[in-house]
Design an enzyme around this catalytic site. Structure first.
Site, PDB file in Angstrom:
ATOM      1  CB  THR A 106       9.936  11.036   0.324  1.00 14.35           C
ATOM      2  OG1 THR A 106       9.728   9.655   0.645  1.00 14.35           O
ATOM      3  CG2 THR A 106      10.225  11.836   1.582  1.00 14.35           C
ATOM      4  CE1 TYR A 148      -6.836   2.726   0.660  1.00 12.11           C
ATOM      5  CE2 TYR A 148      -7.798   2.603   2.870  1.00 12.11           C
ATOM      6  CZ  TYR A 148      -6.713   2.444   2.016  1.00 12.11           C
ATOM      7  OH  TYR A 148      -5.512   2.012   2.517  1.00 12.11           O
ATOM      8  CE  LYS A 164      -4.251  -2.864  -0.190  1.00 15.69           C
ATOM      9  NZ  LYS A 164      -4.083  -4.298   0.010  1.00 15.69           N
TER      10      LYS A 164
HETATM   11  C1  HXC Z   1       5.930   8.957   5.866  1.00 14.93           C
HETATM   12  C2  HXC Z   1       7.164   7.028   5.523  1.00 14.93           C
HETATM   13  C3  HXC Z   1       6.565   6.424   6.669  1.00 14.93           C
HETATM   14  C4  HXC Z   1       5.611   7.192   7.413  1.00 14.93           C
HETATM   15  C5  HXC Z   1       7.969   5.025   5.789  1.00 14.93           C
HETATM   16  N1  HXC Z   1       8.010   6.111   5.033  1.00 14.93           N
HETATM   17  N2  HXC Z   1       7.088   5.167   6.801  1.00 14.93           N
HETATM   18  N3  HXC Z   1       6.846   8.277   5.116  1.00 14.93           N
HETATM   19  N4  HXC Z   1       5.325   8.444   6.968  1.00 14.93           N
HETATM   20  N5  HXC Z   1       5.005   6.701   8.497  1.00 14.93           N
HETATM   21  C6  HXC Z   1       8.871   6.343   3.868  1.00 14.93           C
HETATM   22  C7  HXC Z   1      10.329   6.363   4.292  1.00 14.93           C
HETATM   23  O1  HXC Z   1      10.706   7.631   4.794  1.00 14.93           O
HETATM   24  C8  HXC Z   1      11.063   6.005   3.004  1.00 14.93           C
HETATM   25  O2  HXC Z   1      11.168   7.106   2.134  1.00 14.93           O
HETATM   26  C9  HXC Z   1      10.065   5.033   2.350  1.00 14.93           C
HETATM   27  O3  HXC Z   1       8.780   5.256   2.959  1.00 14.93           O
HETATM   28  C10 HXC Z   1      10.466   3.597   2.558  1.00 14.93           C
HETATM   29  O4  HXC Z   1      10.532   3.349   3.961  1.00 14.93           O
HETATM   30  P1  HXC Z   1      11.320   2.088   4.548  1.00 14.93           P
HETATM   31  O5  HXC Z   1      11.043   2.027   5.984  1.00 14.93           O
HETATM   32  O6  HXC Z   1      12.725   2.111   4.091  1.00 14.93           O
HETATM   33  O7  HXC Z   1      10.637   0.910   3.730  1.00 14.93           O
HETATM   34  P2  HXC Z   1      10.345  -0.558   4.135  1.00 14.93           P
HETATM   35  O8  HXC Z   1      11.257  -1.043   5.223  1.00 14.93           O
HETATM   36  O9  HXC Z   1      10.330  -1.332   2.886  1.00 14.93           O
HETATM   37  O10 HXC Z   1       8.874  -0.526   4.766  1.00 14.93           O
HETATM   38  C11 HXC Z   1       7.738  -0.437   3.979  1.00 14.93           C
HETATM   39  C12 HXC Z   1       6.594   0.302   4.706  1.00 14.93           C
HETATM   40  C13 HXC Z   1       6.353  -0.282   6.092  1.00 14.93           C
HETATM   41  C14 HXC Z   1       5.374   0.261   3.831  1.00 14.93           C
HETATM   42  C15 HXC Z   1       7.026   1.760   4.876  1.00 14.93           C
HETATM   43  O11 HXC Z   1       5.323   0.424   6.754  1.00 14.93           O
HETATM   44  C16 HXC Z   1       5.995  -1.735   6.031  1.00 14.93           C
HETATM   45  O12 HXC Z   1       6.867  -2.577   5.949  1.00 14.93           O
HETATM   46  N6  HXC Z   1       4.694  -2.102   6.048  1.00 14.93           N
HETATM   47  C17 HXC Z   1       4.242  -3.493   5.923  1.00 14.93           C
HETATM   48  C18 HXC Z   1       3.061  -3.815   6.768  1.00 14.93           C
HETATM   49  C19 HXC Z   1       1.887  -2.826   6.619  1.00 14.93           C
HETATM   50  O13 HXC Z   1       2.075  -1.666   6.259  1.00 14.93           O
HETATM   51  N7  HXC Z   1       0.697  -3.269   6.958  1.00 14.93           N
HETATM   52  C20 HXC Z   1      -0.471  -2.395   6.886  1.00 14.93           C
HETATM   53  C21 HXC Z   1      -1.270  -2.771   5.745  1.00 14.93           C
HETATM   54  S1  HXC Z   1      -2.905  -2.279   6.074  1.00 14.93           S
HETATM   55  P3  HXC Z   1      12.541   7.979   2.064  1.00 14.93           P
HETATM   56  O14 HXC Z   1      12.256   9.006   1.014  1.00 14.93           O
HETATM   57  O15 HXC Z   1      12.739   8.579   3.413  1.00 14.93           O
HETATM   58  O16 HXC Z   1      13.635   7.025   1.673  1.00 14.93           O
HETATM   59  C22 HXC Z   1      -3.654  -1.945   4.633  1.00 14.93           C
HETATM   60  C23 HXC Z   1      -5.171  -1.891   4.671  1.00 14.93           C
HETATM   61  C24 HXC Z   1      -5.710  -0.591   5.146  1.00 14.93           C
HETATM   62  O17 HXC Z   1      -3.051  -1.761   3.665  1.00 14.93           O
HETATM   63  C25 HXC Z   1      -7.145  -0.660   5.701  1.00 14.93           C
HETATM   64  C26 HXC Z   1      -7.189  -0.649   7.208  1.00 14.93           C
HETATM   65  C27 HXC Z   1      -8.486  -0.209   7.802  1.00 14.93           C
END
Ligand code: HXC
Length: 283
Positions: A106, A148, A164
């Site tokens: 989205t 990446y 990134k």
């Molecule tokens: C599709 C998703 C989703 C999923 C969330 N969304 N999770 N869409 N698949 N799995 C969408 C939601 O539907 C919403 O859109 C929007 O994203 C915001 O979601 P919220 O949950 O309201 O946001 P929030 O609470 O702020 O959370 C942010 C987040 C969450 C990014 C979605 O995952 C988070 O807090 N992450 C923090 C920690 C993290 O991700 N760590 C990993 C980093 S690793 P809509 O349209 O429905 O409103 C990294 C390195 C990678 O980056 C390398 C590794 C090998």
């Protein structure tokens, strides 16, 4: 390896420092004498982290701040500068990520990750840079990107790849622009370092994780200590002439795209060598 006062006299803010790699870097920096500020969204997590970080005897504070909020980030910097009497380093570590087919994203899903990763890094960097420049102080910025971010990008993590890549561009642009002010800007591109945040979101099954491990030439994931050592080096006076650099730390994973690398996964190295010998005889 490091002298125990390698980072003494520093105050370093680590965004997303309440857990994962952020916390591991914080522990290393504190062990090496730095005062530590951490920020994040979840107070409980930050409180627990402060308890762990305090063991090293330097000053440690947490700030409940969402890096997406420019005004809140500004307020946090004011508080840090007051409480620590200044700040010398910033690690842009806070990130967001999830697996999704790009056509199913989205707009808000895309925006959320890019907001955390790219805008969050800009917000902190902009406030920190202005503080350093206005006060004629030197400082260090370290951006945690991914392998990446450059070259290939990556399927199924489009918002993160875009965010990134932007942070990488910011690293290089500011390294040049702010060298005049003695502000160094570097990046680390980690491969797989197990953290709860990444693992729960990016490895849905054991099978995916096993498949992933197979593409790392070193045959293992990274240890947090390895990344924390690299971060400490880049943030220290041991690296005064390094700026604009991105150091990859991934056990060779990034190299898995080499044209003939794939043959290694088809059979054992012993069999492969036997075939090469046969081919040599035939030629
Ligand atoms: C599709 C998703 C989703 C999923 C969330 N969304 N999770 N869409 N698949 N799995 C969408 C939601 O539907 C919403 O859109 C929007 O994203 C915001 O979601 P919220 O949950 O309201 O946001 P929030 O609470 O702020 O959370 C942010 C987040 C969450 C990014 C979605 O995952 C988070 O807090 N992450 C923090 C920690 C993290 O991700 N760590 C990993 C980093 S690793 P809509 O349209 O429905 O409103 C990294 C390195 C990678 O980056 C390398 C590794 C090998």
């Amino acid at each position: 390896m490091f002298k125990e006062d390698t980072l003494k006299g520093n105050t370093i803010l680590i965004t997303g420092g309440g857990s994962g790699l952020g916390l591991s870097m914080g522990k290393k920096f504190a062990e090496l004498g730095s005062d530590i500020a951490i920020c994040g969204r979840t107070e409980k997590k930050l409180q627990n982290a402060v308890e762990e970080l305090s063991e090293f005897g330097t000053e440690v504070q947490y700030y409940v701040t969402d890096v997406r909020d420019y005004e809140a980030v500004g307020k946090m910097f004011e508080e840090i500068i007051n409480e620590f009497k200044g700040i010398t380093g910033l690690v842009n570590n806070a990130a967001g990520n999830f697996l999704s087919a790009s056509e199913d994203l989205t707009p808000n899903g895309f925006k959320t990750v890019v907001d955390i990763v790219l805008h969050g890094s800009f917000n902190c960097t902009h406030h920190f840079g202005n503080y350093l420049i206005d006060n004629k102080k030197e400082g260090n910025i370290l951006n945690i990107v991914t392998t990446y971010a450059e070259d290939a990008g990556s399927a199924f993590v489009l918002p993160s790849a875009c965010g990134k890549a932007g942070v990488l561009a910011m690293t290089r642009s500011l390294a040049f622009e702010w060298a005049e002010y003695n502000i160094r800007v570097n990046a680390i591109a980690p491969g797989p370092f197990p953290t709860e945040g990444a693992w729960t979101r990016l490895f849905p099954t054991k099978k995916v994780e096993k498949k992933y491990l197979e593409k790392i030439p070193a045959g293992r994931y990274g240890n947090h200590e390895e990344l924390a050592n690299l971060a400490a080096f880049l943030m220290s006076d041991m690296a005064p002439y390094i700026t604009g650099e991105t150091v990859t730390i991934d056990g060779g994973e990034k190299l898995s795209g080499g044209q003939f690398n794939f043959v290694d996964s088809m059979m054992s190295r012993g069999k492969l060598k036997a075939i090469f010998k046969m081919m040599k005889k035939m030629s």
